[in-house]
Design an enzyme around this catalytic site. Structure first.
Site, mmCIF file in Angstrom:
data_model
loop_
_atom_site.group_PDB
_atom_site.id
_atom_site.type_symbol
_atom_site.label_atom_id
_atom_site.label_comp_id
_atom_site.label_asym_id
_atom_site.label_seq_id
_atom_site.Cartn_x
_atom_site.Cartn_y
_atom_site.Cartn_z
ATOM 1 N N ARG A 34 20.470 -9.559 14.068
ATOM 2 C CA ARG A 34 21.286 -8.394 13.704
ATOM 3 C C ARG A 34 22.739 -8.818 13.574
ATOM 4 N NH1 ARG A 34 20.144 -3.136 16.778
ATOM 5 N NH2 ARG A 34 21.724 -3.915 18.191
ATOM 6 N N VAL A 37 23.958 -12.245 15.318
ATOM 7 C CA VAL A 37 23.359 -13.447 14.724
ATOM 8 C C VAL A 37 24.055 -13.752 13.393
ATOM 9 C CG1 VAL A 37 21.286 -14.196 13.481
ATOM 10 C CG2 VAL A 37 21.093 -13.415 15.851
ATOM 11 N N HIS A 38 24.249 -12.721 12.575
ATOM 12 C CA HIS A 38 24.916 -12.923 11.290
ATOM 13 C C HIS A 38 26.370 -13.350 11.498
ATOM 14 C CE1 HIS A 38 21.302 -10.930 9.865
ATOM 15 N NE2 HIS A 38 21.599 -11.358 8.655
ATOM 16 N N HIS A 39 26.984 -12.780 12.520
ATOM 17 C CA HIS A 39 28.375 -13.136 12.828
ATOM 18 C C HIS A 39 28.468 -14.619 13.194
ATOM 19 C CE1 HIS A 39 32.470 -12.165 14.064
ATOM 20 N NE2 HIS A 39 32.288 -12.979 15.093
ATOM 21 N N VAL A 42 27.565 -16.816 9.921
ATOM 22 C CA VAL A 42 28.457 -16.720 8.760
ATOM 23 C C VAL A 42 29.937 -16.804 9.159
ATOM 24 C CG1 VAL A 42 29.172 -15.227 6.847
ATOM 25 C CG2 VAL A 42 26.746 -15.509 7.391
#
Ligand code: SF4
Lengths: 203, 296
Positions: A34, A37-39, A42
């Site tokens: 969510r 994890v994306h933070h 990326v």
């Protein structure tokens, strides 16, 4: 509108035949991820610790239970609002080679472009149907980044015939929910106008 | 077992039951809607929703993984014998239910940005108190505020010349955009007042009213009906995938406003509207009035 069963890892050819409105059921590895994890992947440039090339990322924060032997069991796992990942999703696809995004609601133009560039799809699992999803997971094979907490960690799930997943963005850049939103916006104007006429309560 | 422990246990079972079962009024409305939504994706999704509720009951699991931030709305009789301890008891019940249900860990401390891992935290569970003079019982409403269904929430202050029209416009704008992600069919709660925080709070209280109930003010009731009918015409369908309907209903609550402002607040409850209400007497006998016939 067609129905497909796919086994992961999937190829570009598998993905290219999928069109918005198709329904798919997938078998193989699905990893949850969510906002955090994306933070990490990326914004912080960290390497995603699981190989999800050709596999699926699931926008979901599950309820897990630890068994006595230390292994985990899924109690309840359903999709979370995909739009929250919009700013990072395209780059996430490019970095990981992930092919199938699972979530709920729509995603925006950046992800749509990301699906074209990386030959990927976004799909919708029925929201709030978390026990069905949990029952389609056959095994929890591991977890990474558990320091983020139970909902945010990357849970590695093995699933069988996981679905129904409705294709909402295809690799040609069609976007089902965007099309729906345009339609909803068109219908809205006259309805609001009609109701407004009945509500002149000011003396 | 002492009384405090008994009350904690009762409230914990109440939370656990609510995490896997929707209230009677919501189930009844969803059944009616399923009959109408008999085509395309809408039919597939309604089938999945009911299958999920069945599985949640059979397997005793939270029906949605997002069991929300726990909020209590308590009407407490000023003569209730455990009034002094009630806030602590509610917190303990949340800790217990988190392990027993089990509930997802949903309390992240602001600024520290750490999940507390037990659903309690600074000012959480959120408790809203209403005092009822002279009574010796309590009425506890539980609301599991999920992420997806909290996202469309907003409050803003309009100028009176924007009128009630401005309220309607703001609601429709939000429902046709953010509402799509909130696992529709939603129940829409609207608060109208003089300032933002009052309108916001009333919009949440509106969600505690049963689906299909009406505001006693005839104009407010008419507005509820019109907005419900209008939203349904737009046909968001379940999950925003289009259909013949959009919402379970629209509930409005109001407070007298300032002459120069009309504030509007909106909150949405998703189809998995986990609201529960229980009345507990001074002898700890109870009536679980949102889920009839259930023994805790
Ligand atoms: S919006 Fe409601 S049903 Fe949907 S995921 Fe959130 S809590 Fe669950």
């Amino acid at each position: 509108m067609s129905t497909y069963e796919l086994t992961m890892p999937v190829s570009d050819e598998d993905i290219k035949k999928l069109k918005v409105g198709d329904v798919i059921f997938i078998t193989g590895t699905i990893v949850t991820g969510r906002d955090d994890v994306h933070h990490r992947v990326v914004k912080q440039g960290k390497k995603f610790p699981v190989d999800i090339k050709g596999k699926a990322i699931f926008h979901a924060g599950p309820i897990m239970k630890q068994n006595d032997d230390g292994s985990y069991k899924v109690v309840s796992v359903g999709p979370t609002t995909s739009m929250r990942m919009e700013s990072a999703q395209a780059e996430f696809l490019a970095k990981t080679g992930c092919k199938i995004i699972i979530g709920k609601g729509g995603m925006g133009p950046k992800t749509t472009q990301g699906c074209i560039d990386n030959v990927a799809v976004h799909t919708i699992f029925p929201g709030g149907c978390a026990v069905i999803a949990a029952e389609e997971v056959t095994k929890v094979s591991g977890v990474e980044w558990l320091d983020l907490g139970m909902p945010e960690a990357a849970w590695i799930l093995e699933a069988e015939k996981f679905g129904p997943l409705i294709v909402s963005i295809d690799s040609e850049g069609n976007n089902l929910i965007d099309e729906n939103k345009v339609l909803f916006a068109e219908r809205k104007g006259p309805v609001v106008e009609r109701i407004a006429k009945k509500l002149d309560f000011l003396e | 077992m002492d009384k405090r422990e008994e009350l904690t246990g009762l409230l914990s079972s109440f939370i656990c039951h609510a995490s896997s079962h929707l209230p009677d009024d919501v189930v009844a409305r969803l059944k009616q809607m399923k009959e109408v939504e008999n085509e395309g994706f809408a039919a597939t999704i309604y089938d999945a929703m009911f299958e999920n509720l069945k599985l949640a009951d059979e397997l005793k699991r939270p029906s949605c993984q997002d069991t929300g931030v726990i909020q209590f709305f308590v009407k407490v009789g000023t003569k209730f014998p455990y009034m002094d301890e009630l806030a602590d008891i509610l917190k303990d019940a949340v800790l217990k239910a988190t392990k027993e249900a089990p509930l997802r860990h949903n309390a992240v401390e602001v600024f520290d940005e750490k999940n507390t891992g037990n659903n309690t935290g600074y000012r959480i569970p959120w408790i809203d108190w209403d005092l009822v003079p002279g009574r010796d019982d309590i009425e506890v409403y539980l609301y599991m505020a999920g992420g997806g269904c909290s996202l469309p929430g907003f409050a803003k202050v309009l100028m009176p010349l924007e009128g009630y029209e401005g309220v309607v416009k703001a609601v429709f704008d939000q429902m046709t955009t953010y509402g799509v992600n909130a696992c529709p069919p939603c129940l829409v709660g609207i608060g109208i007042a003089g300032s933002a925080e009052v309108a916001a709070k009333l919009s949440k209280k509106a969600l505690l009213r049963p689906v299909g109930s009406h505001n006693p003010n005839p104009r407010a009731a008419m507005m509820e009906e019109e907005i419900e009918k209008g939203l349904n015409e737009i046909g968001l369908g379940p999950g925003g995938l289009r259909g013949k309907l959009s919402v379970m209903g629209v509930n409005i609550e109001q407070a007298a406003r300032h002459p120069a402002t009309i504030a509007v607040g909106m909150n949405t409850a998703c189809w998995a509207h986990r609201r529960a209400g229980i009345r507990i007497g001074s002898d700890l006998s109870y009536e679980f009035f949102t889920h009839k016939g259930v023994t805790l």
